[in-house]
Design an enzyme around this catalytic site. Structure first.
Site, PDB file in Angstrom:
ATOM      1  CG  ASP A   6      -2.139   0.875   1.083  1.00 13.25           C
ATOM      2  OD1 ASP A   6      -3.246   0.300   0.947  1.00 13.25           O
ATOM      3  OD2 ASP A   6      -2.013   2.117   1.061  1.00 13.25           O
ATOM      4  CG  ASN A  39      -7.829  -3.615  -4.560  1.00 11.93           C
ATOM      5  OD1 ASN A  39      -9.001  -3.773  -4.916  1.00 11.93           O
ATOM      6  ND2 ASN A  39      -7.483  -2.908  -3.498  1.00 11.93           N
ATOM      7  CE1 TYR A  77     -12.646   4.186  -9.941  1.00 11.77           C
ATOM      8  CE2 TYR A  77     -14.943   3.867 -10.568  1.00 11.77           C
ATOM      9  CZ  TYR A  77     -13.842   3.489  -9.817  1.00 11.77           C
ATOM     10  OH  TYR A  77     -13.928   2.427  -8.959  1.00 11.77           O
ATOM     11  CE  LYS A 123     -11.559   1.034 -10.997  1.00 10.25           C
ATOM     12  NZ  LYS A 123     -10.578   0.169 -10.306  1.00 10.25           N
ATOM     13  CB  THR A 127     -14.317   0.357   0.951  1.00 12.48           C
ATOM     14  OG1 THR A 127     -14.567   1.362  -0.042  1.00 12.48           O
ATOM     15  CG2 THR A 127     -14.523  -1.016   0.343  1.00 12.48           C
TER      16      THR A 127
HETATM   17  N1  LIG Z   1     -15.739   0.874  -2.914  1.00 16.59           N
HETATM   18  C1  LIG Z   1     -16.470   0.754  -4.025  1.00 16.59           C
HETATM   19  O1  LIG Z   1     -17.697   1.003  -4.044  1.00 16.59           O
HETATM   20  C2  LIG Z   1     -15.821   0.290  -5.304  1.00 16.59           C
HETATM   21  C3  LIG Z   1     -16.646  -0.046  -6.388  1.00 16.59           C
HETATM   22  C4  LIG Z   1     -16.072  -0.491  -7.563  1.00 16.59           C
HETATM   23  C5  LIG Z   1     -14.698  -0.590  -7.662  1.00 16.59           C
HETATM   24  N2  LIG Z   1     -13.914  -0.241  -6.599  1.00 16.59           N
HETATM   25  C6  LIG Z   1     -12.469  -0.361  -6.767  1.00 16.59           C
HETATM   26  O2  LIG Z   1     -11.949  -1.177  -5.755  1.00 16.59           O
HETATM   27  C7  LIG Z   1     -10.593  -0.818  -5.496  1.00 16.59           C
HETATM   28  C8  LIG Z   1     -10.384  -0.614  -4.003  1.00 16.59           C
HETATM   29  O3  LIG Z   1     -11.285   0.365  -3.567  1.00 16.59           O
HETATM   30  P1  LIG Z   1     -11.662   0.538  -2.020  1.00 16.59           P
HETATM   31  O4  LIG Z   1     -13.040   1.063  -2.000  1.00 16.59           O
HETATM   32  O5  LIG Z   1     -11.323  -0.699  -1.282  1.00 16.59           O
HETATM   33  O6  LIG Z   1     -10.676   1.742  -1.607  1.00 16.59           O
HETATM   34  P2  LIG Z   1     -10.012   2.161  -0.207  1.00 16.59           P
HETATM   35  O7  LIG Z   1      -9.830   3.629  -0.282  1.00 16.59           O
HETATM   36  O8  LIG Z   1     -10.764   1.588   0.954  1.00 16.59           O
HETATM   37  O9  LIG Z   1      -8.588   1.473  -0.271  1.00 16.59           O
HETATM   38  C9  LIG Z   1      -7.669   1.826  -1.249  1.00 16.59           C
HETATM   39  C10 LIG Z   1      -6.269   1.589  -0.730  1.00 16.59           C
HETATM   40  O10 LIG Z   1      -5.363   1.891  -1.792  1.00 16.59           O
HETATM   41  C11 LIG Z   1      -4.274   2.622  -1.256  1.00 16.59           C
HETATM   42  N3  LIG Z   1      -3.658   3.428  -2.310  1.00 16.59           N
HETATM   43  C12 LIG Z   1      -4.076   4.619  -2.796  1.00 16.59           C
HETATM   44  N4  LIG Z   1      -3.226   5.059  -3.737  1.00 16.59           N
HETATM   45  C13 LIG Z   1      -2.252   4.123  -3.850  1.00 16.59           C
HETATM   46  C14 LIG Z   1      -1.099   4.002  -4.650  1.00 16.59           C
HETATM   47  N5  LIG Z   1      -0.744   4.953  -5.537  1.00 16.59           N
HETATM   48  N6  LIG Z   1      -0.312   2.917  -4.508  1.00 16.59           N
HETATM   49  C15 LIG Z   1      -0.640   1.947  -3.611  1.00 16.59           C
HETATM   50  N7  LIG Z   1      -1.727   2.007  -2.819  1.00 16.59           N
HETATM   51  C16 LIG Z   1      -2.523   3.080  -2.938  1.00 16.59           C
HETATM   52  C17 LIG Z   1      -4.871   3.458  -0.146  1.00 16.59           C
HETATM   53  O11 LIG Z   1      -3.871   3.889   0.771  1.00 16.59           O
HETATM   54  C18 LIG Z   1      -5.884   2.496   0.453  1.00 16.59           C
HETATM   55  O12 LIG Z   1      -5.306   1.723   1.500  1.00 16.59           O
HETATM   56  C19 LIG Z   1     -10.318   0.404  -6.379  1.00 16.59           C
HETATM   57  O13 LIG Z   1      -9.714   0.004  -7.590  1.00 16.59           O
HETATM   58  C20 LIG Z   1     -11.708   0.940  -6.652  1.00 16.59           C
HETATM   59  O14 LIG Z   1     -11.752   1.695  -7.842  1.00 16.59           O
HETATM   60  C21 LIG Z   1     -14.441   0.185  -5.423  1.00 16.59           C
END
Ligand SMILES: NC(=O)c1ccc[n+]([C@@H]2O[C@H](COP(=O)([O-])OP(=O)(O)OC[C@H]3O[C@@H](n4cnc5c(N)ncnc54)[C@H](O)[C@@H]3O)[C@@H](O)[C@H]2O)c1
Length: 253
Positions: free
Chosen positions: A39, A92, A158, A162, A193
């Site tokens: 991370d 991710n 975005y 995606k 999340t």
């Molecule tokens: N939460 C949703 O509703 C949702 C829906 C569809 C897709 N997603 C996708 O799921 C994935 C995770 O989302 P989430 O909701 O768990 O997010 P989150 O914010 O809870 O977690 C994301 C993590 O990524 C880390 N991060 C940010 N920039 C970074 C970088 N440059 N290098 C390494 N780590 C980095 C952050 O520190 C954090 O710990 C993303 O790709 C997001 O687009 C989320």
């Protein structure tokens, strides 16, 4: 429960300090895999490792910016040095701004494309040759239903990034299938999340989940379960797929 398909093998997860990535890292560890927890927030990665270790699993934390080619390349070598293999990777990292098209400036564009598209490209760019050399592996990328449909509250960059992840996944699956490597992606609907909790109130989340047939946000563990399935022996004939984990949002299009 430990699973012979996973035990003794190595899983790498990016963005594993929070949300979906953390749930995925915990799920790999629960199956018996050793997990490289990465991370950009090193403390958050350490916290995930603490949780894995407390549950009896094995993991290491590494602070990595998933948008840095140098750091991602070094991460692969560090994973091999630490655990001796790279069997599963979950790319991710991703994020959007949620802004309307006319409010999106150049910095917003770069932020979203770097996090949501470039990070996945870089992950596969450095993981695939190593998996090929070592006889195979499985990759899961995190896409989004925003890359499939226009129904989710997501910004245009975005959504495009995606959709690009989905196509990169199919391309990589086709190019590397002959090397015993499978590549799939998941398309989450709205997932409860931390980033979603920061951006939207619980009431707004329920409203946004009205896009789902099952009218609640997805839990991170439910996304992780799909990641584990795609990496499992049972998914041996599944590659190049985008798997919605979305409470049925895909059927509402
Ligand atoms: N939460 C949703 O509703 C949702 C829906 C569809 C897709 N997603 C996708 O799921 C994935 C995770 O989302 P989430 O909701 O768990 O997010 P989150 O914010 O809870 O977690 C994301 C993590 O990524 C880390 N991060 C940010 N920039 C970074 C970088 N440059 N290098 C390494 N780590 C980095 C952050 O520190 C954090 O710990 C993303 O790709 C997001 O687009 C989320």
């Amino acid at each position: 429960m430990t699973d012979t398909h996973f035990s003794g093998k190595t899983a790498l997860v990016t963005g594993a300090g929070s949300g979906i990535g953390q749930a995925s890292a915990l799920a790999f560890a629960a199956k018996g895999a050793r997990v490289m927890v990465t991370d950009i927030n090193g403390d958050a990665a350490e916290e995930t490792v603490r949780q894995i270790t407390a549950a009896g699993g094995e993991a290491a934390a590494r602070k990595v910016d998933a948008t840095s080619a140098e750091e991602v390349e070094a991460l692969i070598q560090a994973t091999l040095d630490r655990f001796g293999s790279l069997d599963f990777a979950h790319n991710n990292v991703g994020c959007g701004t949620g802004k309307a098209l006319e409010d999106i400036g150049p910095a917003d564009y770069d932020f979203t494309m770097n996090l949501s598209f470039k990070s996945v490209f870089l992950g596969m760019r450095y993981q695939l040759p190593v998996m090929r050399e070592r006889g195979g592996g499985v990759i899961v990328n995190t896409a989004s239903m925003a890359g499939v449909s226009t129904t989710q509250a997501a910004d245009i960059v975005y959504s495009g990034a995606k959709a690009g992840v989905i196509q990169m996944t199919a391309h990589a699956a086709r190019a590397y299938g002959q090397h015993n490597i499978r590549v799939n992606c998941i398309a989450p609907g709205l997932v409860a999340t931390p980033i979603i909790s920061q951006m939207f109130t619980p009431e707004q989340q329920i409203e946004m989940a009205s896009d789902h047939i099952i009218k609640r946000p997805v839990r991170p563990e439910e996304i992780a379960a799909a990641v584990i399935f795609l990496c499992s022996a049972e998914a041996a004939m599944i590659t190049g797929l985008v798997l919605p984990v979305d409470g049925g949002q895909n059927a509402m299009r």
